[in-house]
Design a protein around this motif. Structure first.
Motif, PDB file in Angstrom:
ATOM      1  N   LEU A 118       0.731  -1.103   0.070  1.00 12.87           N
ATOM      2  CA  LEU A 118      -0.069  -0.020  -0.135  1.00 12.87           C
ATOM      3  C   LEU A 118       0.922   1.229   0.000  1.00 12.87           C
ATOM      4  O   LEU A 118       1.940   1.226   0.310  1.00 12.87           O
ATOM      5  CB  LEU A 118      -1.018   0.084   1.065  1.00 12.87           C
ATOM      6  N   GLY A 123      -2.688   8.385   0.474  1.00 10.47           N
ATOM      7  CA  GLY A 123      -2.499   7.409  -0.749  1.00 10.47           C
ATOM      8  C   GLY A 123      -0.986   7.958  -1.493  1.00 10.47           C
ATOM      9  O   GLY A 123      -0.948   7.575  -2.471  1.00 10.47           O
ATOM     10  N   ASP A 183      -6.943   2.443   1.831  1.00  9.09           N
ATOM     11  CA  ASP A 183      -6.576   3.390   1.142  1.00  9.09           C
ATOM     12  C   ASP A 183      -7.879   4.339   0.527  1.00  9.09           C
ATOM     13  O   ASP A 183      -8.005   4.128  -0.630  1.00  9.09           O
ATOM     14  CB  ASP A 183      -5.520   3.049   0.156  1.00  9.09           C
TER      15      ASP A 183
END
Length: 343
Positions: free
Chosen positions: A96, A102, A308
Motif C-alpha cells: 500500500l 495515498g 486507502d
C-alpha cells in the motif's frame, strides 16, 4: 380669391413634399431578418447559464482526455510505469502507499496505486480517455442504428413496421447488463485463442459492438413515433404528390424535423453508456490491466477502500462531476430546442 379646396391642396402637397424630401443623414430603418431554428436554439441556449457552465465542464473533460499524452508528458509521469517497484520506499510491506493520503506528494499529485505504485493522476487521465471515447463511439453507433430502424418502421408502416417492432420488443426484453457480461467473453474468444493475450483493439470492438446492439431500442421507438406523426403532415403529402422518392422524403423532409429528439436523446444516452463501459471493466469482462480505465480504478478501489480511501476519491469525484454536468447539459439542450417543455 383662392378657394378653400386649393388652399387645402397646397398644404397637403407641401406636406407630402417635405415627407418625401431626403432628411440628410437620418438613419435608415433596420431590416428585419428571419432566424433559422438553429439560430433560435443557440440564442436560447446562450441565455441558460447552467447549460453554458455544464457545456464547458463536459468539453473540459473531453479535452483533457484527448490531450492525456501531452499532459502526462509535461507532468513527467505515465500510467504504465511501476514507480513502486522502482522506488521501494513508495510502498509499505502490505504493498500500500507508504506516504499519507495515498502517497500524495509533489511528484505524484494524486498519489500512487497499491501493488504496483503507478501514478494515479496519469492513470486517471488515460482511464477517462478510454471510457469517454469508447462510450462516444458506441453511442454514435446506437444513434445511427436507432434512427435507421425507427425511420424505416415509422415511414413505411405495414409489415415492415410490424416485424421491426417485434424485433425491437425482443431486444428490449433481453436483460442488458447480464447479456453484456455473458456475451463479452464469448465474443472475445471468437477472435482470440484462450492461451493468447487479447489485444486492446479487440476488447474495444467487442465492447462497442455489444453496447451498440443492445441499447438502441429506446431511441428507435422515439424516432418511430415522431416519424409516424410527421408522415401525415401536409409537407410530406406534397412531396409525395410532387413525385419525390421515399429516400428524398426521408432525407429532406423527415430527418431535419427529427434532429431535436435525436440530439436530446443522444445527450442522455452518452452518460449511461460511459457507466456501462465502466461497469464491464468493474466486473472483469471489459478492459483489463494494464489498460487504464475508469471501471478498473473503481474495481481496485473497492478492494482497498478501508486501507486507502484516497484512491477512490479522485475517480469518484471526476465521474460525479461529469455525470451531473452532462445531465444538466441535456436538460439545457432540450429546453433550448423546445422551450415549451420547461424544467
Amino acid at each position: 380669391m383662392t378657394s378653400p379646396i386649393e388652399i387645402e391642396g397646397a398644404v397637403t402637397s407641401s406636406a407630402l413634399d417635405k415627407e418625401s424630401a431626403p432628411q440628410g443623414d437620418a438613419p435608415e430603418p433596420k431590416k428585419l431578418e428571419g432566424r433559422s431554428p438553429g439560430q433560435l436554439m443557440w440564442r436560447r441556449f446562450k441565455r441558460d447559464k447552467t447549460g453554458i457552465i455544464s457545456a464547458c465542464i463536459v468539453l473540459f473533460f473531453f479535452a483533457i482526455a484527448a490531450l492525456a499524452p501531452v499532459i502526462t508528458k509535461l507532468y513527467g509521469k505515465d500510467p504504465y510505469t511501476f514507480y513502486g517497484q522502482d522506488d521501494p520506499t513508495l510502498l509499505n510491506e502490505f504493498n500500500l502507499p507508504a506516504g499519507p493520503n495515498g502517497g500524495m506528494s509533489p511528484e505524484h499529485w494524486f498519489g500512487i496505486d497499491p501493488n504496483y505504485g503507478r501514478d494515479v493522476f496519469s492513470y486517471l487521465l488515460y482511464g477517462m480517455r478510454t471510457s469517454l471515447y469508447t462510450a462516444l463511439c458506441a453511442t454514435i453507433g446506437m444513434v445511427l442504428l436507432g434512427v435507421v430502424i425507427g425511420l424505416t418502421a415509422g415511414y413505411f408502416g405495414g409489415r415492415i413496421d410490424y416485424w421491426l417492432g417485434r424485433f425491437t420488443d425482443f431486444m428490449m426484453a433481453l436483460p442488458n447488463q447480464l447479456f453484456m457480461v455473458a456475451a463479452m467473453p464469448v465474443i472475445v474468444a471468437v477472435f482470440v485463442a484462450p492461451d493468447e493475450e487479447t489485444p486492446v483493439y479487440i476488447r474495444f470492438l467487442a465492447i462497442t459492438g455489444v453496447m451498440w446492439m443492445l441499447t438502441w431500442m429506446s431511441l428507435s421507438r422515439l424516432v418511430r413515433a415522431v416519424t409516424m406523426s410527421l408522415r401525415e403532415r401536409e409537407f410530406v403529402e406534397a412531396a409525395k404528390v410532387a413525385g419525390a422518392t421515399p429516400w428524398r422524403i426521408i432525407r429532406k423532409e423527415l430527418l431535419p424535423n427529427l434532429v431535436t429528439p435525436i440530439i436530446v436523446q443522444g445527450t442522455y444516452l452518452l452518460p449511461s453508456t460511459i457507466l456501462s463501459v465502466a461497469f464491464l471493466s468493474f466486473v472483469g469482462v471489459g478492459y483489463q490491466d494494464p489498460t487504464p480505465d475508469w471501471g478498473l480504478m473503481f474495481a481496485t478501489a473497492a478492494k482497498i477502500y478501508e486501507q486507502d480511501p484516497t484512491y477512490m476519491f479522485f475517480p469518484g469525484v471526476a465521474m460525479v462531476v461529469f455525470f451531473v454536468a452532462f445531465n444538466l447539459l441535456g436538460d439545457s439542450v432540450r429546453d433550448a430546442f423546445d422551450p415549451k417543455t420547461g424544467r
